[in-house]
Write a protein that holds these residues in place. Structure first.
Motif, mmCIF file in Angstrom:
data_model
loop_
_atom_site.group_PDB
_atom_site.id
_atom_site.type_symbol
_atom_site.label_atom_id
_atom_site.label_comp_id
_atom_site.label_asym_id
_atom_site.label_seq_id
_atom_site.Cartn_x
_atom_site.Cartn_y
_atom_site.Cartn_z
ATOM 1 N N ALA A 14 1.363 -1.498 0.026
ATOM 2 C CA ALA A 14 0.010 0.013 -0.014
ATOM 3 C C ALA A 14 0.761 1.197 -0.029
ATOM 4 O O ALA A 14 0.920 2.290 -0.361
ATOM 5 C CB ALA A 14 -1.624 -0.358 1.772
ATOM 6 N N GLY A 15 1.976 1.304 1.371
ATOM 7 C CA GLY A 15 2.791 2.560 1.472
ATOM 8 C C GLY A 15 3.030 3.013 -0.640
ATOM 9 O O GLY A 15 4.087 3.806 -1.276
ATOM 10 N N LEU A 16 3.799 2.002 -1.169
ATOM 11 C CA LEU A 16 4.467 1.697 -2.139
ATOM 12 C C LEU A 16 3.687 1.904 -3.339
ATOM 13 O O LEU A 16 3.794 2.743 -4.032
ATOM 14 C CB LEU A 16 5.629 0.582 -2.677
ATOM 15 N N PHE A 17 2.494 2.016 -3.744
ATOM 16 C CA PHE A 17 1.872 2.337 -4.457
ATOM 17 C C PHE A 17 0.644 3.960 -4.269
ATOM 18 O O PHE A 17 0.741 4.379 -5.000
ATOM 19 C CB PHE A 17 -0.043 1.054 -4.458
ATOM 20 N N PHE A 18 1.543 4.408 -2.560
ATOM 21 C CA PHE A 18 0.656 5.648 -2.947
ATOM 22 C C PHE A 18 1.784 6.438 -3.511
ATOM 23 O O PHE A 18 1.955 7.389 -3.369
ATOM 24 C CB PHE A 18 0.157 5.289 -1.504
ATOM 25 N N ILE A 88 -6.172 1.657 -1.065
ATOM 26 C CA ILE A 88 -6.845 1.884 0.031
ATOM 27 C C ILE A 88 -7.557 0.773 0.123
ATOM 28 O O ILE A 88 -7.657 -0.265 1.438
ATOM 29 C CB ILE A 88 -7.755 2.809 -0.618
ATOM 30 N N GLY A 89 -7.639 -0.627 -0.810
ATOM 31 C CA GLY A 89 -8.116 -2.051 -0.836
ATOM 32 C C GLY A 89 -7.485 -2.369 0.405
ATOM 33 O O GLY A 89 -7.757 -3.308 1.442
ATOM 34 N N LEU A 90 -6.249 -2.192 0.091
ATOM 35 C CA LEU A 90 -4.945 -3.711 0.613
ATOM 36 C C LEU A 90 -4.815 -3.456 2.504
ATOM 37 O O LEU A 90 -5.053 -3.771 3.344
ATOM 38 C CB LEU A 90 -3.047 -3.340 0.313
ATOM 39 N N ILE A 91 -5.398 -1.449 2.545
ATOM 40 C CA ILE A 91 -4.836 -1.532 4.109
ATOM 41 C C ILE A 91 -6.369 -1.557 4.821
ATOM 42 O O ILE A 91 -6.594 -2.105 6.042
ATOM 43 C CB ILE A 91 -5.246 0.601 3.853
ATOM 44 N N LEU A 92 -7.900 -1.519 4.125
ATOM 45 C CA LEU A 92 -8.856 -1.539 4.609
ATOM 46 C C LEU A 92 -9.207 -3.342 4.779
ATOM 47 O O LEU A 92 -9.625 -3.781 5.950
ATOM 48 C CB LEU A 92 -10.065 -1.353 3.746
ATOM 49 N N SER A 93 -8.245 -4.178 4.240
ATOM 50 C CA SER A 93 -8.413 -5.478 4.336
ATOM 51 C C SER A 93 -7.676 -6.132 5.308
ATOM 52 O O SER A 93 -7.669 -7.496 5.504
ATOM 53 C CB SER A 93 -7.359 -6.476 2.814
#
Length: 103
Positions: A14-18, A88-93
């Protein structure tokens, strides 16, 4: 909370995607494709081992989307949307977990 390796992979991805939302050098995006492929492949394998077939399918599709060998050209604007949604999906998951399918 879930398996710590799964959580670490999700947070790192998630951090890398952001970070992809910033204007990064092209090499960074190539790096993200390799890391995405490996990370999503591991997540797909772990989901399969836990009997979470829908998660396994989602992570498998994401591994294919991010794989670096046969690049999927979506254009910068669409990749920004994809990176944001996936991040966002990774963080929510991490906090929201579907129930295990019983057979």
């Amino acid at each position: 909370m879930k398996n710590s390796l799964t959580t670490i992979i999700k947070v790192v991805l998630a951090g890398l995607f952001f970070l992809c939302l910033l204007d990064m050098p092209y090499g960074y995006y190539q790096f993200i494709r390799f890391v995405g492929l490996i990370g999503f492949a591991i997540l797909a394998y772990q989901a399969n081992q836990q009997g979470k077939q829908i998660e396994m399918l989602i992570y498998g599709v994401l591994a294919i989307l991010f794989q670096p060998f046969f690049k999927i050209a979506l254009g910068r604007e669409l990749w920004i949307i994809v990176d944001t949604i996936v991040g966002i999906g990774l963080i929510l998951s991490i906090w929201i977990s579907p129930k295990k399918v019983q057979r």
